[in-house]
Scaffold this motif. Structure first.
Motif, mmCIF file in Angstrom:
data_model
loop_
_atom_site.group_PDB
_atom_site.id
_atom_site.type_symbol
_atom_site.label_atom_id
_atom_site.label_comp_id
_atom_site.label_asym_id
_atom_site.label_seq_id
_atom_site.Cartn_x
_atom_site.Cartn_y
_atom_site.Cartn_z
ATOM 1 N N VAL A 159 8.051 9.060 0.391
ATOM 2 C CA VAL A 159 7.094 7.673 0.743
ATOM 3 C C VAL A 159 7.162 6.996 -0.747
ATOM 4 N N GLY A 160 8.599 7.002 -1.316
ATOM 5 C CA GLY A 160 8.735 6.415 -2.386
ATOM 6 C C GLY A 160 8.788 7.619 -3.723
ATOM 7 N N LYS A 161 9.544 6.949 -4.753
ATOM 8 C CA LYS A 161 9.598 7.745 -6.055
ATOM 9 C C LYS A 161 8.219 7.655 -6.592
ATOM 10 N N ASP A 162 8.162 8.736 -7.670
ATOM 11 C CA ASP A 162 6.952 8.804 -8.274
ATOM 12 C C ASP A 162 6.605 7.952 -9.192
ATOM 13 N N ASP A 163 7.548 7.448 -10.100
ATOM 14 C CA ASP A 163 7.632 6.330 -11.105
ATOM 15 C C ASP A 163 6.460 6.609 -11.941
ATOM 16 N N PRO A 164 6.963 7.658 -12.954
ATOM 17 C CA PRO A 164 5.685 8.193 -13.706
ATOM 18 C C PRO A 164 5.462 7.405 -14.946
ATOM 19 N N GLY A 193 0.721 -1.142 -0.165
ATOM 20 C CA GLY A 193 -0.166 -0.027 0.173
ATOM 21 C C GLY A 193 0.751 1.472 0.140
ATOM 22 N N GLN A 194 2.161 1.187 -0.234
ATOM 23 C CA GLN A 194 2.874 2.245 -0.300
ATOM 24 C C GLN A 194 2.556 3.618 -0.827
ATOM 25 N N ASP A 195 1.848 3.425 -2.088
ATOM 26 C CA ASP A 195 1.370 4.856 -2.789
ATOM 27 C C ASP A 195 0.121 5.394 -2.353
ATOM 28 N N LEU A 196 -0.686 4.657 -1.466
ATOM 29 C CA LEU A 196 -2.002 4.746 -1.118
ATOM 30 C C LEU A 196 -1.804 5.705 -0.095
HETATM 31 MG MG MG Z 1 7.532 4.702 -6.296
#
Ligand code: MG
Ligand code: 13P
Ligand code: 13P
Ligand code: MG
Ligand code: MG
Ligand code: MG
Length: 372
Positions: free
Chosen positions: A228-233, A92-95
């Motif tokens: 909280v982690g990279k955006d990874d577009p 759930g890292q990006d939530l």
């Molecule tokens: Mg990321």
């Protein structure tokens, strides 16, 4: 009108931050197939790059549609549960939010959406990246749509000769501006050459009055106020017939340009164009990867994907990436491998400033520059 949406999130990594678990991909594809059967979507395919899961969808609800965004949010909640069940890393890292309200803006998942009237033949490329930030698309987009040394069509295709308009976001000030290219390429480069702050959001043809590009421009750290982690577009690019040809759209990736990201989101590292099978950053949590999924959109269906970087003509770019990676890695904790202080995603500086506050002394007299 059809809308092509890529909505993506990291809901857990297998192993560490290197990949999406196959059970999560299967759950994502099941959910997409059900949404097609239920009539919400025209078509839907999962994609992945590193630990990020992408839902690639066609539908008729337009951009920012509540029903499509809430569907994606529910899929990510489901894949988070799978990740928790398997003890995957960063489930759930990006939530970043507890509850869905209206659309995904500011909630963590990234999205790029492009609404268009389907042409008789509609080739599109969906680019998915991992271990980098949205400004990583600036250099390749400039080359595709403004650099005649990359894109022959700017010189020899009458439908491209007038150029393109670029929409650029200032992510710090939450402002946007349009640049008219080629007339304003020097002005635009002043901004997009600083990709941590200024990010190309869309591009449109001045001749066709058609939008050709949509990128995801969220910066997670600016939303969350911490790392909280990279955006990874992700990014969508339409091709051909007055827009850059497929090969002109892929050509910028034959150069291993560097971008911010890689280990702990805090290092410059080269972008490696890879096949889907190789989209698993491992060395120093990098180098950042990009995959290119080609589709023909036909009557709303996604015909594809073709794995476009699964091609030996990108072998040299990959070799160059490894060379640049060796070179940068030898800098260890020094810039320019490590990002400048203001762009670091992790930092011990605030603690150190407190801890060392009473140990800093004035420089000896002779070392202080004379006042001017
Ligand atoms: Mg990321
Ligand atoms: P075709 O003549 O095969 O359609 O190719 C045109 C083109 O776009 C090549 O870049
Ligand atoms: P992701 O954003 O891909 O989870 O990367 C996080 C990280 O810090 C890798 O070192
Ligand atoms: Mg992760
Ligand atoms: Mg990731
Ligand atoms: Mg700086």
């Amino acid at each position: 009108m059809v809308t092509l949406s890529i909505i993506k999130a990291d809901t857990g990594g297998f192993v560490g931050h290197s990949a999406v678990h196959p059970d999560m991909l299967a759950a994502g594809q099941d959910a997409l197939s059900s949404a097609v059967a239920d009539g919400l979507l025209l078509d839907g395919k999962v994609g992945h790059c590193g630990d990020d899961l992408s839902l690639i969808m066609t539908h008729e609800h337009g951009a920012d549609a509540e029903e499509v965004h809430s569907f994606a949010w529910d899929v990510f909640l489901r894949t988070t549960e799978i990740a928790k069940g398997l003890g995957l890393y960063g489930a759930g890292q990006d939530l970043l939010s507890d509850a869905f309200s209206g659309n995904l803006r500011g909630m963590g998942p990234g999205y790029a959406e492009l609404e268009f009237t389907e042409r008789p033949s509609e080739p599109v490329v969906c680019f998915l990246a991992d271990k980098t930030e949205p400004g990583a698309w600036n250099l390749p987009l400039y080359k595709m749509f403004a650099d005649p040394f990359n894109t022959a069509g700017l010189v020899i295709d009458a439908k491209m000769h007038a150029g393109f308009r670029f929409e650029v976001y200032d992510l710090y000030e939450e402002k946007r501006i349009w640049f008219d290219c080629p007339r304003e390429i020097y002005e635009m480069l002043m901004f997009i050459g600083a990709p941590a702050r200024y990010v190309i959001h869309s591009v449109e043809s001045k001749t066709l009055h058609e939008q050709a590009v949509a990128t995801s421009t969220q910066r997670l750290s600016l939303i969350a106020g911490k790392y909280v982690g990279k955006d990874d577009p992700v990014m969508i690019v339409r091709c051909q017939s007055g827009l850059p040809a497929l090969g002109e759209v892929l050509e910028p990736f034959a150069f291993a340009y560097t971008a911010g990201g890689c280990m702990r989101g805090s290092h410059h590292a080269p972008m490696m164009p890879v096949s889907v099978n190789d989209a698993h950053p491992a060395r120093f949590d990098g180098p950042p990867r990009v995959v290119a999924l080609g589709f023909q959109v036909h009557q709303g269906k996604l015909i594809g994907p073709r794995d476009l970087f699964d091609d030996p003509s990108f072998d040299r770019a990959r070799a160059q990436t490894n060379e640049v990676m060796d070179y940068l890695r030898r800098h260890g904790p020094f810039e320019p491998h490590r990002l400048p202080l203001e762009d670091l995603e992790y930092t011990t500086m605030a603690d150190l400033e407190k801890l060392l506050a009473d140990r800093w002394q004035s420089m000896p007299e002779a070392a202080v520059p004379a006042p001017r």
